[in-house]
Design a protein around this motif. Structure first.
Motif, PDB file in Angstrom:
ATOM      1  N   TYR A   1     -12.835   3.138  14.767  1.00  0.00           N
ATOM      2  CA  TYR A   1     -11.816   2.106  14.234  1.00  0.00           C
ATOM      3  C   TYR A   1     -10.619   2.416  14.731  1.00  0.00           C
ATOM      4  O   TYR A   1      -9.723   1.632  14.976  1.00  0.00           O
ATOM      5  N   MET A   2     -10.089   3.781  14.649  1.00  0.00           N
ATOM      6  CA  MET A   2      -8.833   4.157  14.952  1.00  0.00           C
ATOM      7  C   MET A   2      -8.718   3.876  16.483  1.00  0.00           C
ATOM      8  O   MET A   2      -7.705   3.572  17.018  1.00  0.00           O
TER       9      MET A   2
ATOM     10  N   GLY B   1      -0.846 -13.380   3.948  1.00  0.00           N
ATOM     11  CA  GLY B   1      -1.691 -13.579   4.959  1.00  0.00           C
ATOM     12  C   GLY B   1      -2.887 -12.631   5.181  1.00  0.00           C
ATOM     13  O   GLY B   1      -2.989 -11.579   4.307  1.00  0.00           O
TER      14      GLY B   1
ATOM     15  N   GLY C   1       0.830  -1.005  -0.011  1.00  0.00           N
ATOM     16  CA  GLY C   1       0.026  -0.061   0.230  1.00  0.00           C
ATOM     17  C   GLY C   1       0.922   1.273  -0.083  1.00  0.00           C
ATOM     18  O   GLY C   1       2.208   1.282   0.128  1.00  0.00           O
ATOM     19  N   ASN C   2       0.206   2.458  -0.130  1.00  0.00           N
ATOM     20  CA  ASN C   2       0.908   3.836  -0.145  1.00  0.00           C
ATOM     21  C   ASN C   2       1.963   3.809   0.936  1.00  0.00           C
ATOM     22  O   ASN C   2       3.072   4.303   0.907  1.00  0.00           O
TER      23      ASN C   2
ATOM     24  N   PHE D   1      -3.307  11.854   3.373  1.00  0.00           N
ATOM     25  CA  PHE D   1      -2.373  11.635   2.522  1.00  0.00           C
ATOM     26  C   PHE D   1      -2.304  12.355   1.369  1.00  0.00           C
ATOM     27  O   PHE D   1      -3.533  12.480   0.654  1.00  0.00           O
TER      28      PHE D   1
ATOM     29  N   ASN E   1      -4.031  10.288  -1.910  1.00  0.00           N
ATOM     30  CA  ASN E   1      -5.404  10.567  -2.037  1.00  0.00           C
ATOM     31  C   ASN E   1      -5.600  11.240  -3.240  1.00  0.00           C
ATOM     32  O   ASN E   1      -6.797  10.968  -3.915  1.00  0.00           O
TER      33      ASN E   1
ATOM     34  N   ARG F   1      -2.401  -9.493   1.074  1.00  0.00           N
ATOM     35  CA  ARG F   1      -3.362 -10.988   0.618  1.00  0.00           C
ATOM     36  C   ARG F   1      -2.661 -11.298  -0.696  1.00  0.00           C
ATOM     37  O   ARG F   1      -2.965 -12.443  -0.970  1.00  0.00           O
TER      38      ARG F   1
HETATM   39  N1  LIG Z   1      -5.707   8.085   3.124  1.00  0.00           N
HETATM   40  C1  LIG Z   1      -5.831   8.507   4.196  1.00  0.00           C
HETATM   41  O1  LIG Z   1      -5.919   9.914   4.072  1.00  0.00           O
HETATM   42  C2  LIG Z   1      -5.540   8.342   5.422  1.00  0.00           C
HETATM   43  C3  LIG Z   1      -5.391   9.087   6.733  1.00  0.00           C
HETATM   44  C4  LIG Z   1      -5.109   8.451   7.979  1.00  0.00           C
HETATM   45  C5  LIG Z   1      -5.165   7.040   7.966  1.00  0.00           C
HETATM   46  N2  LIG Z   1      -5.246   6.226   6.922  1.00  0.00           N
HETATM   47  C6  LIG Z   1      -5.271   4.776   7.282  1.00  0.00           C
HETATM   48  O2  LIG Z   1      -4.125   4.454   6.369  1.00  0.00           O
HETATM   49  C7  LIG Z   1      -4.493   2.956   5.923  1.00  0.00           C
HETATM   50  C8  LIG Z   1      -3.485   2.618   4.991  1.00  0.00           C
HETATM   51  O3  LIG Z   1      -3.728   3.477   3.853  1.00  0.00           O
HETATM   52  P1  LIG Z   1      -2.998   3.187   2.458  1.00  0.00           P
HETATM   53  O4  LIG Z   1      -3.217   4.279   1.444  1.00  0.00           O
HETATM   54  O5  LIG Z   1      -1.363   2.824   2.696  1.00  0.00           O
HETATM   55  O6  LIG Z   1      -3.780   1.871   2.106  1.00  0.00           O
HETATM   56  P2  LIG Z   1      -3.644   1.132   0.722  1.00  0.00           P
HETATM   57  O7  LIG Z   1      -2.565   1.696  -0.455  1.00  0.00           O
HETATM   58  O8  LIG Z   1      -5.189   0.849   0.207  1.00  0.00           O
HETATM   59  O9  LIG Z   1      -3.130  -0.232   1.074  1.00  0.00           O
HETATM   60  C9  LIG Z   1      -3.741  -1.242   1.711  1.00  0.00           C
HETATM   61  C10 LIG Z   1      -2.631  -2.420   1.970  1.00  0.00           C
HETATM   62  O10 LIG Z   1      -3.342  -3.534   2.924  1.00  0.00           O
HETATM   63  C11 LIG Z   1      -3.120  -4.522   2.385  1.00  0.00           C
HETATM   64  N3  LIG Z   1      -4.392  -5.223   2.892  1.00  0.00           N
HETATM   65  C12 LIG Z   1      -5.813  -4.715   2.503  1.00  0.00           C
HETATM   66  N4  LIG Z   1      -6.633  -5.671   3.218  1.00  0.00           N
HETATM   67  C13 LIG Z   1      -5.777  -6.603   3.939  1.00  0.00           C
HETATM   68  C14 LIG Z   1      -6.115  -8.007   4.839  1.00  0.00           C
HETATM   69  N5  LIG Z   1      -7.298  -8.214   5.047  1.00  0.00           N
HETATM   70  N6  LIG Z   1      -5.095  -8.465   5.182  1.00  0.00           N
HETATM   71  C15 LIG Z   1      -3.657  -7.879   4.899  1.00  0.00           C
HETATM   72  N7  LIG Z   1      -3.235  -7.138   3.839  1.00  0.00           N
HETATM   73  C16 LIG Z   1      -4.549  -6.261   3.640  1.00  0.00           C
HETATM   74  C17 LIG Z   1      -3.260  -4.210   0.811  1.00  0.00           C
HETATM   75  O11 LIG Z   1      -2.871  -5.412   0.109  1.00  0.00           O
HETATM   76  P3  LIG Z   1      -3.710  -6.574  -0.466  1.00  0.00           P
HETATM   77  O12 LIG Z   1      -4.753  -5.950  -1.090  1.00  0.00           O
HETATM   78  O13 LIG Z   1      -2.495  -7.371  -1.663  1.00  0.00           O
HETATM   79  O14 LIG Z   1      -3.937  -7.303   0.602  1.00  0.00           O
HETATM   80  C18 LIG Z   1      -2.409  -3.122   0.686  1.00  0.00           C
HETATM   81  O15 LIG Z   1      -1.033  -3.620   0.957  1.00  0.00           O
HETATM   82  C19 LIG Z   1      -5.997   3.060   5.693  1.00  0.00           C
HETATM   83  O16 LIG Z   1      -6.530   2.039   5.293  1.00  0.00           O
HETATM   84  C20 LIG Z   1      -6.418   4.253   6.847  1.00  0.00           C
HETATM   85  O17 LIG Z   1      -6.930   3.055   7.808  1.00  0.00           O
HETATM   86  C21 LIG Z   1      -5.602   6.950   5.743  1.00  0.00           C
END
Ligand SMILES: NC(=O)c1ccc[n+]([C@@H]2O[C@H](COP(=O)([O-])OP(=O)(O)OC[C@H]3O[C@@H](n4cnc5c(N)ncnc54)[C@H](OP(=O)(O)O)[C@@H]3O)[C@@H](O)[C@H]2O)c1
Length: 276
Positions: A109-110, A47, A9-10, A132, A135, A31
């Motif tokens: 959830y946080m 996983g 992910g990001n 982020f 986004n 996954r």
């Molecule tokens: N976007 C924002 O502005 C923001 C701000 C504050 C906090 N956040 C938090 O930051 C988190 C991460 O953001 P991101 O942008 O890095 O997310 P992302 O780019 O959507 O990446 C999500 C990652 O989690 C993995 N994943 C998803 N479901 C999974 C599962 N059930 N088991 C194992 N791995 C799983 C995905 O890989 P696979 O699909 O291959 O499993 C991917 O590597 C968000 O989900 C949010 O809770 C976001």
């Protein structure tokens, strides 16, 4: 060994890259398995965070864990980590956790994830970023079709942060002892409205881009097609009712990493190919 969840992910990709650059052994959990373009020096393992019982192989030999929030069975996952010998967990949370508002589904959830980490018996660090910079990838389909982006919450300034800076802070927290027991509120260098981001992105891409402010009712209908209603309500609570102020700028990235947070222009230049 460090285990990085969300490793494709990001944020997770940046955490894994920062640890690998520091010469540390890194395992990234997803996954979906290994991506074609992952950083050098990172091994991938499959996983599911919603199924803590699938994570034993991933946790083997791990001393530091980077954990995404909001998955089922966080307490079981953390107990599994402790049994496996993990010493320290760094949790990705969000700026809204500070409110303590359990009626807001995102904050909830946080907060629940933070509570599970604090109760885990592991050493912990909690990282609460603002929105982020990544986004902005949401605009790619519109930018492929033309020069106008119709975006929600056009009046809301956010000190957006580069996931690379979150990765640097998380890696520092995992590699050193001095951030244990701390809550780190991390932001980018300046508050930007969507039109500011689009202007900067246009400058980097050499295009004259224009923002079209989406009315709230249209934004709500569109968001409902992509996410559960409770999360749409949560974002409207943040950005329409104004319960969350993400225009705040902190010095945490500089304090922890020794260098200033990256600008949106730097982020846009690094990711320009994604918008071509
Ligand atoms: N976007 C924002 O502005 C923001 C701000 C504050 C906090 N956040 C938090 O930051 C988190 C991460 O953001 P991101 O942008 O890095 O997310 P992302 O780019 O959507 O990446 C999500 C990652 O989690 C993995 N994943 C998803 N479901 C999974 C599962 N059930 N088991 C194992 N791995 C799983 C995905 O890989 P696979 O699909 O291959 O499993 C991917 O590597 C968000 O989900 C949010 O809770 C976001």
């Amino acid at each position: 060994m460090f285990l990085v969840t969300g490793g494709t992910g990001n944020v997770g990709r940046e955490v894994a890259a920062a640890l690998a650059v520091a010469g540390e052994p890194v395992r990234a959990l997803t996954r979906g398995g290994a991506p074609a373009d992952g950083p050098d020096g990172v091994e991938y393992i499959t996983g599911d965070l919603n199924k803590p019982e699938t994570l034993a192989p991933a946790l083997e030999g791990v001393r530091g864990l980077f954990l995404l929030p909001g998955y089922d069975g966080m307490a079981e996952l953390l107990a599994e980590a402790r049994r496996a010998g993990v010493e320290h967990v760094v949790l990705l949370s969000g700026s809204s956790a500070e409110s303590g508002d359990m009626a807001n589904a995102v904050s909830r959830y946080m907060i629940e994830s933070e509570d599970a980490v604090r109760a885990s018996g592991l050493a912990w660090t909690i990282v609460r970023p603002s929105g982020f910079m990544s986004n902005t990838f949401e605009w790619i389909p519109q930018l492929k079709a033309g020069d106008v982006v119709r975006a929600p919450f056009a009046g809301v300034p956010i000190a957006v942060i580069d996931p690379a800076d979150i990765g640097a802070v998380v890696a520092a927290a995992l590699l050193r002892d001095d951030q244990r027991g701390r809550v780190l509120r991390v932001t980018g260098p300046e508050p930007l409205r969507p039109a500011d981001r689009l202007r900067i992105l246009g400058g980097v891409l050499g295009r004259d881009l224009r923002l079209d402010a989406q009315p709230d009712d249209e934004a709500r209908a569109e968001m409902l097609q992509n996410m559960p209603e409770k999360y749409v309500d949560a974002f409207f609570d943040f950005y329409v009712a104004g319960s969350l102020d993400e225009s705040v700028v902190t010095t945490t990235v500089r304090d922890v990493t020794g260098r200033p947070p990256r600008t949106f222009e730097q982020w846009a230049a690094a990711h320009a190919a994604s918008f071509a």
